[in-house]
Design a protein around this motif. Structure first.
Motif, PDB file in Angstrom:
ATOM      1  N   LEU A   1      16.921  -1.798   3.081  1.00 15.01           N
ATOM      2  CA  LEU A   1      16.968  -3.004   3.573  1.00 15.01           C
ATOM      3  C   LEU A   1      17.046  -3.915   2.136  1.00 15.01           C
ATOM      4  CD1 LEU A   1      15.925  -6.097   5.211  1.00 15.01           C
ATOM      5  CD2 LEU A   1      13.991  -5.935   4.759  1.00 15.01           C
ATOM      6  N   TYR A   2      15.895  -2.978   1.211  1.00 20.91           N
ATOM      7  CA  TYR A   2      15.396  -3.546  -0.174  1.00 20.91           C
ATOM      8  C   TYR A   2      17.121  -3.839  -0.755  1.00 20.91           C
ATOM      9  CZ  TYR A   2      10.485  -3.246   0.200  1.00 20.91           C
ATOM     10  OH  TYR A   2       9.553  -3.682   0.204  1.00 20.91           O
ATOM     11  N   ARG A   3      17.636  -2.491  -0.587  1.00 25.86           N
ATOM     12  CA  ARG A   3      19.444  -2.760  -1.604  1.00 25.86           C
ATOM     13  C   ARG A   3      20.551  -3.176  -0.866  1.00 25.86           C
ATOM     14  NH1 ARG A   3      20.444   3.630   0.203  1.00 25.86           N
ATOM     15  NH2 ARG A   3      18.554   4.052  -1.057  1.00 25.86           N
ATOM     16  N   GLN A   4      19.827  -3.823   0.288  1.00 27.87           N
ATOM     17  CA  GLN A   4      20.912  -4.906   1.112  1.00 27.87           C
ATOM     18  C   GLN A   4      20.660  -6.140   0.040  1.00 27.87           C
ATOM     19  OE1 GLN A   4      22.873  -5.079   3.432  1.00 27.87           O
ATOM     20  NE2 GLN A   4      22.831  -2.730   3.652  1.00 27.87           N
ATOM     21  N   VAL A   5      19.313  -6.360  -0.457  1.00 27.46           N
ATOM     22  CA  VAL A   5      18.548  -7.654  -0.853  1.00 27.46           C
ATOM     23  C   VAL A   5      19.484  -7.599  -1.883  1.00 27.46           C
ATOM     24  CG1 VAL A   5      16.440  -9.054  -1.262  1.00 27.46           C
ATOM     25  CG2 VAL A   5      16.651  -7.918   0.951  1.00 27.46           C
TER      26      VAL A   5
ATOM     27  N   GLU B   1       0.681 -14.633 -14.171  1.00 31.81           N
ATOM     28  CA  GLU B   1      -0.122 -14.178 -13.511  1.00 31.81           C
ATOM     29  C   GLU B   1       0.841 -13.056 -12.555  1.00 31.81           C
ATOM     30  OE1 GLU B   1      -3.188 -15.788 -10.346  1.00 31.81           O
ATOM     31  OE2 GLU B   1      -2.708 -13.740  -8.775  1.00 31.81           O
ATOM     32  N   LEU B   2       1.933 -13.804 -11.541  1.00 34.70           N
ATOM     33  CA  LEU B   2       2.902 -13.178 -11.206  1.00 34.70           C
ATOM     34  C   LEU B   2       3.578 -12.525 -11.615  1.00 34.70           C
ATOM     35  CD1 LEU B   2       3.792 -15.237  -8.001  1.00 34.70           C
ATOM     36  CD2 LEU B   2       2.555 -13.737  -7.622  1.00 34.70           C
ATOM     37  N   ILE B   3       4.079 -12.574 -13.285  1.00 34.02           N
ATOM     38  CA  ILE B   3       4.977 -11.783 -14.314  1.00 34.02           C
ATOM     39  C   ILE B   3       4.331 -10.312 -14.008  1.00 34.02           C
ATOM     40  CG2 ILE B   3       5.544 -11.484 -16.394  1.00 34.02           C
ATOM     41  CD1 ILE B   3       6.466 -14.499 -16.074  1.00 34.02           C
ATOM     42  N   GLN B   4       2.890  -9.824 -14.084  1.00 30.56           N
ATOM     43  CA  GLN B   4       2.043  -9.349 -14.801  1.00 30.56           C
ATOM     44  C   GLN B   4       1.638  -8.172 -13.492  1.00 30.56           C
ATOM     45  OE1 GLN B   4       1.420  -7.728 -17.884  1.00 30.56           O
ATOM     46  NE2 GLN B   4       1.918 -10.262 -18.106  1.00 30.56           N
ATOM     47  N   LYS B   5       2.022  -9.142 -12.695  1.00 33.81           N
ATOM     48  CA  LYS B   5       1.702  -8.577 -11.115  1.00 33.81           C
ATOM     49  C   LYS B   5       3.072  -7.124 -10.497  1.00 33.81           C
ATOM     50  CE  LYS B   5      -1.457 -10.691  -8.470  1.00 33.81           C
ATOM     51  NZ  LYS B   5      -1.722 -11.520  -7.358  1.00 33.81           N
ATOM     52  N   PHE B   6       4.189  -8.224 -10.949  1.00 37.61           N
ATOM     53  CA  PHE B   6       5.772  -7.464 -11.162  1.00 37.61           C
ATOM     54  C   PHE B   6       5.972  -6.195 -11.928  1.00 37.61           C
ATOM     55  CE2 PHE B   6      10.373  -7.102 -12.095  1.00 37.61           C
ATOM     56  CZ  PHE B   6      10.643  -7.171 -10.990  1.00 37.61           C
ATOM     57  N   TYR B   7       4.934  -6.247 -13.471  1.00 40.96           N
ATOM     58  CA  TYR B   7       5.290  -5.257 -14.274  1.00 40.96           C
ATOM     59  C   TYR B   7       3.918  -4.221 -13.803  1.00 40.96           C
ATOM     60  CZ  TYR B   7       6.597  -8.402 -17.901  1.00 40.96           C
ATOM     61  OH  TYR B   7       7.272  -9.627 -18.588  1.00 40.96           O
ATOM     62  N   SER B   8       2.825  -4.255 -13.318  1.00 39.89           N
ATOM     63  CA  SER B   8       2.118  -3.230 -12.746  1.00 39.89           C
ATOM     64  C   SER B   8       2.576  -2.528 -11.598  1.00 39.89           C
ATOM     65  CB  SER B   8       0.947  -3.242 -12.541  1.00 39.89           C
ATOM     66  OG  SER B   8       0.910  -5.042 -12.539  1.00 39.89           O
ATOM     67  N   MET B   9       3.733  -3.546 -10.238  1.00 43.00           N
ATOM     68  CA  MET B   9       3.956  -2.665  -9.920  1.00 43.00           C
ATOM     69  C   MET B   9       5.378  -1.824 -10.245  1.00 43.00           C
ATOM     70  SD  MET B   9       6.702  -4.667  -6.352  1.00 43.00           S
ATOM     71  CE  MET B   9       7.695  -5.168  -7.107  1.00 43.00           C
ATOM     72  N   ILE B  10       6.023  -2.626 -10.943  1.00 41.18           N
ATOM     73  CA  ILE B  10       7.720  -1.158 -11.623  1.00 41.18           C
ATOM     74  C   ILE B  10       6.957  -0.305 -12.011  1.00 41.18           C
ATOM     75  CG2 ILE B  10       8.718  -1.563 -13.435  1.00 41.18           C
ATOM     76  CD1 ILE B  10      10.290  -3.060 -11.526  1.00 41.18           C
TER      77      ILE B  10
ATOM     78  N   ASP C   1       0.906   0.012  -8.843  1.00 49.69           N
ATOM     79  CA  ASP C   1       0.385  -0.318  -7.491  1.00 49.69           C
ATOM     80  C   ASP C   1       1.338  -0.264  -6.354  1.00 49.69           C
ATOM     81  OD1 ASP C   1       1.523  -3.084  -7.876  1.00 49.69           O
ATOM     82  OD2 ASP C   1      -0.512  -3.473  -8.968  1.00 49.69           O
ATOM     83  N   GLU C   2       1.015  -0.811  -5.828  1.00 49.93           N
ATOM     84  CA  GLU C   2       2.884  -0.982  -4.156  1.00 49.93           C
ATOM     85  C   GLU C   2       2.912  -2.348  -4.733  1.00 49.93           C
ATOM     86  OE1 GLU C   2       2.357   0.772  -0.801  1.00 49.93           O
ATOM     87  OE2 GLU C   2       2.897   2.312  -2.859  1.00 49.93           O
ATOM     88  N   GLY C   3       3.009  -3.367  -5.746  1.00 47.06           N
ATOM     89  CA  GLY C   3       3.002  -4.444  -5.397  1.00 47.06           C
ATOM     90  C   GLY C   3       2.400  -5.659  -4.341  1.00 47.06           C
ATOM     91  N   ASP C   4       1.824  -6.850  -4.941  1.00 50.53           N
ATOM     92  CA  ASP C   4       0.717  -7.755  -4.073  1.00 50.53           C
ATOM     93  C   ASP C   4       2.321  -8.146  -3.224  1.00 50.53           C
ATOM     94  OD1 ASP C   4       0.228 -10.430  -4.154  1.00 50.53           O
ATOM     95  OD2 ASP C   4      -1.644  -9.843  -4.772  1.00 50.53           O
ATOM     96  N   GLU C   5       1.685  -8.636  -2.737  1.00 56.62           N
ATOM     97  CA  GLU C   5       2.882  -9.191  -1.932  1.00 56.62           C
ATOM     98  C   GLU C   5       2.712 -11.144  -1.823  1.00 56.62           C
ATOM     99  OE1 GLU C   5      -0.761 -11.445   1.328  1.00 56.62           O
ATOM    100  OE2 GLU C   5       0.728 -10.134   2.262  1.00 56.62           O
ATOM    101  N   GLU C   6       2.020 -11.428  -3.204  1.00 56.06           N
ATOM    102  CA  GLU C   6       2.606 -12.693  -3.943  1.00 56.06           C
ATOM    103  C   GLU C   6       3.942 -12.526  -4.360  1.00 56.06           C
ATOM    104  OE1 GLU C   6      -1.198 -15.466  -5.100  1.00 56.06           O
ATOM    105  OE2 GLU C   6      -1.296 -13.877  -5.687  1.00 56.06           O
ATOM    106  N   LEU C   7       4.395 -11.685  -4.380  1.00 51.57           N
ATOM    107  CA  LEU C   7       5.952 -11.263  -5.358  1.00 51.57           C
ATOM    108  C   LEU C   7       6.496 -11.767  -4.869  1.00 51.57           C
ATOM    109  CD1 LEU C   7       4.720  -8.268  -7.121  1.00 51.57           C
ATOM    110  CD2 LEU C   7       5.731 -10.324  -8.141  1.00 51.57           C
ATOM    111  N   GLU C   8       6.214 -11.748  -2.953  1.00 53.87           N
ATOM    112  CA  GLU C   8       7.396 -12.120  -1.853  1.00 53.87           C
ATOM    113  C   GLU C   8       8.667 -11.009  -2.468  1.00 53.87           C
ATOM    114  OE1 GLU C   8       8.148 -16.378  -2.947  1.00 53.87           O
ATOM    115  OE2 GLU C   8       5.753 -16.951  -2.240  1.00 53.87           O
TER     116      GLU C   8
ATOM    117  N   ALA D   1       9.822 -10.273  -4.882  1.00 52.18           N
ATOM    118  CA  ALA D   1      10.783  -9.355  -5.345  1.00 52.18           C
ATOM    119  C   ALA D   1      10.357  -8.207  -5.035  1.00 52.18           C
ATOM    120  CB  ALA D   1       9.458 -10.033  -7.783  1.00 52.18           C
ATOM    121  N   LEU D   2       9.525  -7.883  -3.859  1.00 51.34           N
ATOM    122  CA  LEU D   2       8.368  -6.368  -4.056  1.00 51.34           C
ATOM    123  C   LEU D   2       9.966  -5.554  -3.307  1.00 51.34           C
ATOM    124  CD1 LEU D   2       5.715  -8.207  -0.865  1.00 51.34           C
ATOM    125  CD2 LEU D   2       6.044  -6.871  -3.070  1.00 51.34           C
ATOM    126  N   VAL D   3      11.421  -6.231  -3.811  1.00 51.00           N
ATOM    127  CA  VAL D   3      12.824  -4.968  -3.293  1.00 51.00           C
ATOM    128  C   VAL D   3      12.742  -4.080  -4.187  1.00 51.00           C
ATOM    129  CG1 VAL D   3      13.754  -6.764  -1.738  1.00 51.00           C
ATOM    130  CG2 VAL D   3      13.953  -7.188  -3.721  1.00 51.00           C
TER     131      VAL D   3
END
Ligand code: ZN
Length: 140
Positions: A6-10, A85-94, A98-105, A107-109
């Motif tokens: 699903l992530y690949r499709q998005v 704040e979300l940019i920093q959350k994106f970096y830590s997920m990448i 961590d697994e990524g905050d759901e606020e990343l909507e 971008a979690l893909v």
């Protein structure tokens, strides 16, 4: 369909049908990733602490180009404080911290990118451009 597919499709959808592509003349930052050939420009219209609009232009791999499109949709309409704040959350997920905050909507893909260190720069490139923009470090 499993989550990975699903992530690949998005990602592919954003690559083939990029949202908010085309610059309109707002402050911009151009940023390159020589190891992959990515060359992306991100612009933002910011007014009284609110990011009214994010646009992008450029060329590169599917991860980088789709990430610019996802970035424009995820952070467009957010306040600058929330976006930072979300940019920093994106970096830590990448980075796989961590697994990524759901606020990343959407971008979690890019969660799975943490398993491919060579692609990390591709995914974060447009986000780094916006980060610089928000710091007032634009190209003009
Ligand atoms: Zn790339």
């Amino acid at each position: 369909m499993n989550l990975e597919n699903l992530y690949r499709q998005v990602i592919l959808d954003h690559y083939k049908n990029p949202r908010n592509k085309g610059l309109k003349g707002y402050p911009k930052v151009r940023i390159k990733n020589p190891s992959c050939g990515d060359d992306i420009t991100v612009e933002a219209k910011v007014s009284e602490g609110l990011i009214e609009e994010i646009n992008h232009e450029g060329s590169g791999c599917s991860i980088c180009c789709s990430s610019a499109s996802v970035l424009s949709e995820t952070l467009g309409g957010k306040t600058t404080a929330k976006a930072e704040e979300l940019i920093q959350k994106f970096y830590s997920m990448i980075k796989g911290e961590d697994e990524g905050d759901e606020e990343l909507e959407e971008a979690l893909v890019y969660q799975g990118v943490s398993q491919f260190p060579a692609r990390i720069k591709c995914a974060t490139l447009p986000w780094k451009a916006l980060e610089r923009l928000l710091k007032g470090d634009d190209d003009e």
